[in-house]
Design a protein around this motif. Structure first.
Motif, PDB file in Angstrom:
ATOM      1  N   TYR A 130     -10.263  -1.931   2.462  1.00  0.00           N
ATOM      2  CA  TYR A 130      -9.084  -1.083   2.649  1.00  0.00           C
ATOM      3  C   TYR A 130      -9.274  -0.020   3.726  1.00  0.00           C
ATOM      4  O   TYR A 130      -8.326   0.680   4.083  1.00  0.00           O
ATOM      5  CB  TYR A 130      -8.671  -0.421   1.330  1.00  0.00           C
TER       6      TYR A 130
ATOM      7  N   ARG B 206      -7.042  -7.667   1.184  1.00  0.00           N
ATOM      8  CA  ARG B 206      -7.135  -6.342   1.814  1.00  0.00           C
ATOM      9  C   ARG B 206      -8.119  -5.472   1.036  1.00  0.00           C
ATOM     10  O   ARG B 206      -7.967  -4.256   0.921  1.00  0.00           O
ATOM     11  CB  ARG B 206      -5.739  -5.710   1.847  1.00  0.00           C
TER      12      ARG B 206
ATOM     13  N   GLY C  62      -5.931  -0.687  -0.752  1.00  0.00           N
ATOM     14  CA  GLY C  62      -5.719  -2.078  -0.355  1.00  0.00           C
ATOM     15  C   GLY C  62      -5.637  -2.952  -1.589  1.00  0.00           C
ATOM     16  O   GLY C  62      -4.770  -2.759  -2.432  1.00  0.00           O
TER      17      GLY C  62
ATOM     18  N   THR D 241      -2.669   0.614   8.207  1.00  0.00           N
ATOM     19  CA  THR D 241      -2.274  -0.750   8.578  1.00  0.00           C
ATOM     20  C   THR D 241      -1.160  -1.310   7.706  1.00  0.00           C
ATOM     21  O   THR D 241      -0.383  -2.149   8.156  1.00  0.00           O
ATOM     22  CB  THR D 241      -3.471  -1.698   8.458  1.00  0.00           C
TER      23      THR D 241
ATOM     24  N   TYR E 277      -1.076  -8.542   6.864  1.00  0.00           N
ATOM     25  CA  TYR E 277      -2.299  -7.732   6.886  1.00  0.00           C
ATOM     26  C   TYR E 277      -2.996  -7.847   5.534  1.00  0.00           C
ATOM     27  O   TYR E 277      -2.498  -7.336   4.550  1.00  0.00           O
ATOM     28  CB  TYR E 277      -2.015  -6.258   7.197  1.00  0.00           C
ATOM     29  N   ASN E 278      -4.140  -8.471   5.554  1.00  0.00           N
ATOM     30  CA  ASN E 278      -4.781  -9.293   6.563  1.00  0.00           C
ATOM     31  C   ASN E 278      -5.646 -10.306   5.832  1.00  0.00           C
ATOM     32  O   ASN E 278      -5.545 -10.443   4.626  1.00  0.00           O
ATOM     33  CB  ASN E 278      -5.593  -8.454   7.566  1.00  0.00           C
TER      34      ASN E 278
ATOM     35  N   SER F 115       0.814  -1.219   0.000  1.00  0.00           N
ATOM     36  CA  SER F 115       0.000   0.000   0.000  1.00  0.00           C
ATOM     37  C   SER F 115       0.844   1.264   0.000  1.00  0.00           C
ATOM     38  O   SER F 115       0.522   2.249  -0.665  1.00  0.00           O
ATOM     39  CB  SER F 115      -0.934   0.010   1.215  1.00  0.00           C
TER      40      SER F 115
ATOM     41  N   GLY G 222      -4.529  -9.268  11.339  1.00  0.00           N
ATOM     42  CA  GLY G 222      -3.393  -8.615  10.705  1.00  0.00           C
ATOM     43  C   GLY G 222      -2.196  -8.453  11.612  1.00  0.00           C
ATOM     44  O   GLY G 222      -1.151  -7.980  11.158  1.00  0.00           O
TER      45      GLY G 222
ATOM     46  N   SER H 158      -0.415  -3.320   3.854  1.00  0.00           N
ATOM     47  CA  SER H 158      -1.013  -4.494   3.214  1.00  0.00           C
ATOM     48  C   SER H 158       0.082  -5.473   2.837  1.00  0.00           C
ATOM     49  O   SER H 158       1.117  -5.078   2.292  1.00  0.00           O
ATOM     50  CB  SER H 158      -1.763  -4.099   1.931  1.00  0.00           C
TER      51      SER H 158
END
Length: 820
Positions: free
Chosen positions: A134, A131, A58, A141, A86-87, A40, A104, A143
């Motif tokens: 998103y 993901r 995502g 987070t 993740y995730n 990401s 994640g 990805s």
């Protein structure tokens, strides 16, 4: 116990190929990547995406890794440990789904022994990362497989991964007891009589103690063996003085070493007292903590350890001694670093339990849609494994001193909150600054009348605490409670060993008066003097965790795009210090510190009174300032005769301010209730000089008027790095005037250049509203500074510089040696 690193030569695609989980699938056109990997962060920021996760996308990603079955694999048990994906990961081996792992953050340990092909045959591990949701979190987070992967080859008679547990039941200056619980599994098909030994080595490598014995274990059995070793004159693991022992556990069968497990260990003791606060290694002390999210700014969620090391070194210099992993388990590497650097850690498990939070607005769910559905969907089925796998991985870390089962969970069980009187038709007061409008007795009565739901906060908390205590009873269990006045009465806090308050310093005394036997501390607090003052004035409050230590991406609700992250940190996204950093450096250290900041009177927090004194525009306003530090600058460049407020954050007893060598005045800290020295004077170009005195010590700081940009200066934080994913060099660029003074009020577009075999991980200026792509070599500075992070790819030499074509400027050159 860390296993064999398994991070090289993965293939990756964001497309949807046909049958990507099968061995025969052609992945020759996929990109080759080295883990950890966050896809990401490599995209440009997109205002059409969601602020909660930092305007980054995502998607669905596939990873594949081919490998050959070795003879050792057929003779042993084969495991893979994914430290973080993740995730919603689906993990396949040779086409068979081995595990669906939705979390994640929790580690994912899988066995692939039975899925492997024969000796010298090819295998493939394929990982689907979904993901597509998103915006499923309240913060950025990342990805993908953003943490490391390890391969474990274990004999049929073995200690499993995470199969050791070391504690210190007794500790004093003369002697410490190490109690080791070792799990032993026998999958050999026959009775075994192995010799098991546990050996302890001191921090200097000298033998401290050893113990061994022969154990009978039938086929198919699992045993827990206990070893108790006495260590004389133990060296304690201390805050910022991490004296680490090494514990080596060995299995010998028929004279052959089958397995050897090495782990660091630290001797330390601590306790929380409801009346006296926190004690560490026998000393009363305050917890000076910060909250940290897991992203590293321009590197996203795949953070090289050198990035964390630089950031933690700055927090250490500030006086910070503790980290709260908000709001999820940290990586194994991060905890290793905290062990090494001597930081206490509160490890948190969950941000939501049975019911989801609104990812866009941070409260109870106001709307549910496909992209914001979070981990609450999987909580009931996976919570025990997520929590206990994390604990098995982490419980031997000396840095961990608290487990937190949840963050501001009350928002997702809103029926209790109205009982406080803060909310509803008859609400009065602000829960941030006022005591509960309803009495303790009224809150208790109202909650007692409420019908029970399928899932209630007290029963879920009790379940999580029980699972935690099953694996570790040596550390207190806490939670970050946003409305403790309700949570005491709902039974939530009854389940906890320690009440953590989220922005609720106003009820420290209320909590002590009504619930005197439960220790209290702040677990989420604004980075303002009034928060620390409240702790200093109350012996029973153990300390605080500031929100936050470092700016993080996502959670951007305060203003629209281009704001991509939180601005509440002591350090910004590039790890540059902010004014609040210097305030807390002066509060949390005994060594003299002084920082000068300025702002025009018109735009400042102050005004001139009728008697000609500088006073707050809002009287007493300093007592209710929250997350974001007021606008001040680190420069002395204004219009002639313009009235300018000069602020200083310092622990000096008195400061003398000079303007162009003329004494303005001498002021004393005791005269400033808000702990901020301040003057107002008409601007005239030249120099401000502050002379601070602390007892017999004296320090001097200067702020000079700067001219136009004359040159670019770059610096590197280390001159030697390794060819390693965790080894990076931070290249900082500053703009200077003709006198060599750093400029903080002008900006240029810089072009970074690196000669040599290197990977440029990205550039950033630290500003939370900077949406220039990280994946670039061009950067417009903020406050006259910028950052590039570089990784060496081959042994040799890197030459780093920066230039500005518009102004025909070229920086100095820094040379960095890359070692194998």
């Amino acid at each position: 116990m860390r296993g064999i690193p398994w991070n090289e030569d993965w293939r990756f695609t964001l497309e949807e190929p046909e049958a990507p989980h099968l061995l025969h699938t052609d992945d020759s056109t996929w990109r080759t990547v080295r883990l950890p990997h966050d896809w990401s962060v490599k995209f440009p920021f997109d205002p059409e995406l969601e602020a909660c996760t930092g305007y980054l996308p995502g998607g669905t990603g596939w990873y594949r890794k081919r490998f050959i079955t070795s003879p050792e694999m057929t003779e042993q048990k084969v495991f893979l440990n994914f430290d973080g994906i993740y995730n919603r990961a689906s993990i396949y081996c040779n086409g068979s789904l081995v595990r669906f792992h939705p979390s994640g953050y929790s580690p994912c340990l899988i066995e692939i022994t039975d899925q492997l092909h024969g000796v010298d045959e090819e295998n493939v591990i394929a990982v689907k990362v979904d993901r597509t949701r998103y915006a499923d979190s309240r913060w950025y987070t990342g990805s993908g497989i953003y943490r490391k992967v390890a391969l474990h080859l274990l004999p049929k008679l073995h200690i499993p991964v995470w199969g050791t547990y070391h504690t210190t039941p007794r500790l004093d200056d003369e002697k410490g007891t190490l109690l080791s619980r070792i799990q032993l599994n026998n999958d050999s098909g026959e009775l075994k009589m192995p010799e098991m030994s546990v050996t302890v080595y001191r921090p200097d490598g000298q033998l401290a103690a050893t113990q061994s014995r022969v154990t009978a274990i039938p086929s198919g059995e699992r045993l827990e063996l206990k070893f108790e070793l006495e260590i004389f004159q133990p060296q304690r693991w201390e805050i910022h003085e991490a004296r680490l022992y090494k514990v080596v556990t060995v299995i010998i069968d028929d004279g052959k070493v089958l397995q050897e497990v090495e782990e660091p260990f630290g001797f330390r003791d601590f306790r929380f007292d409801a009346d006296k606060g926190f004690f560490f290694n026998g000393r009363s002390m305050k917890i000076k903590g910060v909250n940290l999210h897991h992203d590293g700014g321009l590197v996203g969620a795949a953070v090289p350890l050198d990035v964390w090391r630089r950031r933690l070194q700055k927090l250490k210099a500030c006086g910070c001694n503790a980290i709260r992993t908000a709001h999820n388990p940290a990586s194994e590497d991060f905890l290793d670093l905290c062990d090494e650097m001597g930081f206490l850690v509160q490890e948190e498990f969950f941000d939501e339990w049975d019911y989801p939070k609104d990812k866009r607005y941070n409260g109870n769910e106001q709307s549910v849609d496909d992209i914001t559905q979070g981990h609450a969907e999987f909580f009931r089925e996976y919570a025990q494994a997520d929590l206990q796998d994390t604990m098995r991985r982490d419980r031997n870390h000396p840095c961990i001193f608290q487990w937190s089962i949840g963050n501001e969970i009350e928002w997702t069980y809103p029926k209790y909150n109205a009982a406080t009187g803060y909310f509803g038709m008859n609400a009065s007061g602000n829960y941030f600054w006022t005591l509960p409008p309803n009495s303790k007795e009224t809150i208790s009565e109202l909650i007692s009348r409420m019908p029970r739901d399928r899932y209630d906060i007290d029963t879920t908390a009790g379940m999580l605490v029980r699972w935690t205590k099953e694996l570790d009873a040596t550390r207190p269990v806490t939670a970050n409670c946003i409305l403790p006045s309700a949570s005491y009465e709902s039974g939530y806090i009854d389940q906890l060993d320690l009440a953590g308050y989220s922005y609720r310093r106003v009820i420290y005394d209320y909590g002590k008066r009504h619930y005197p036997d439960k220790p209290i501390m702040g677990t989420e607090n604004v980075a303002q003097w009034h928060e620390w003052k409240a702790v200093l004035e109350r012996e029973h409050v153990a300390g605080i965790f500031l929100w936050t230590g470092i700016d993080h991406m996502g959670e951007a609700r305060r203003k629209p795009f281009p704001l991509k992250g939180s601005e509440a940190g002591l350090l910004d996204l590039a790890g540059f210090d902010k004014p609040s950093y210097h305030m807390f450096k002066s509060l949390w250290n005994e060594e003299p510190h002084l920082y000068i900041a300025t702002q025009t009177l018109e735009k400042s927090l102050y005004q001139m009174s009728a008697s000609g004194e500088l006073v707050e525009r809002i009287e007493g306003g300093w007592q209710e300032r929250v997350w974001f530090w007021h606008d001040v600058f680190a420069h002395w460049n204004y219009c002639d005769e313009e009235q300018v407020v000069v602020e200083m954050y310092s622990n000096c007893e008195e400061i003398s301010l000079y303007h162009n060598d003329r004494l303005v005045s001498v002021q004393r800290l005791r005269d400033f209730e808000d702990h901020i020295y301040k003057w107002v004077l008409p601007f005239a170009a030249g120099e401000l000089k502050a002379v601070g005195r602390c007892g017999d010590q004296e320090i001097v700081e200067r702020l000079r008027t700067v001219g136009p940009v004359h040159r670019i200066q770059i610096e590197v934080d280390q001159e030697q790095v390794k060819v390693d994913a965790d080894s990076v060099v931070h290249v900082t660029a500053n703009l200077l005037d003709a006198n060599g003074t750093i400029i903080r009020n002008q900006n240029l577009c810089l072009h970074f250049q690196v000669e040599g075999e290197a990977r440029i991980l990205g550039v950033d200026n630290g500003s939370a509203d900077n949406v220039q792509p990280f994946q670039s070599t061009r950067l417009v500075t903020d406050q006259g500074r910028g950052l590039m992070i570089v990784q060496g790819l081959r042994p040799g030499t890197l030459m780093v510089r920066a230039s500005c074509a518009d102004h025909h400027l070229v920086s100095n050159t820094c040379i960095v040696k890359v070692n194998a």
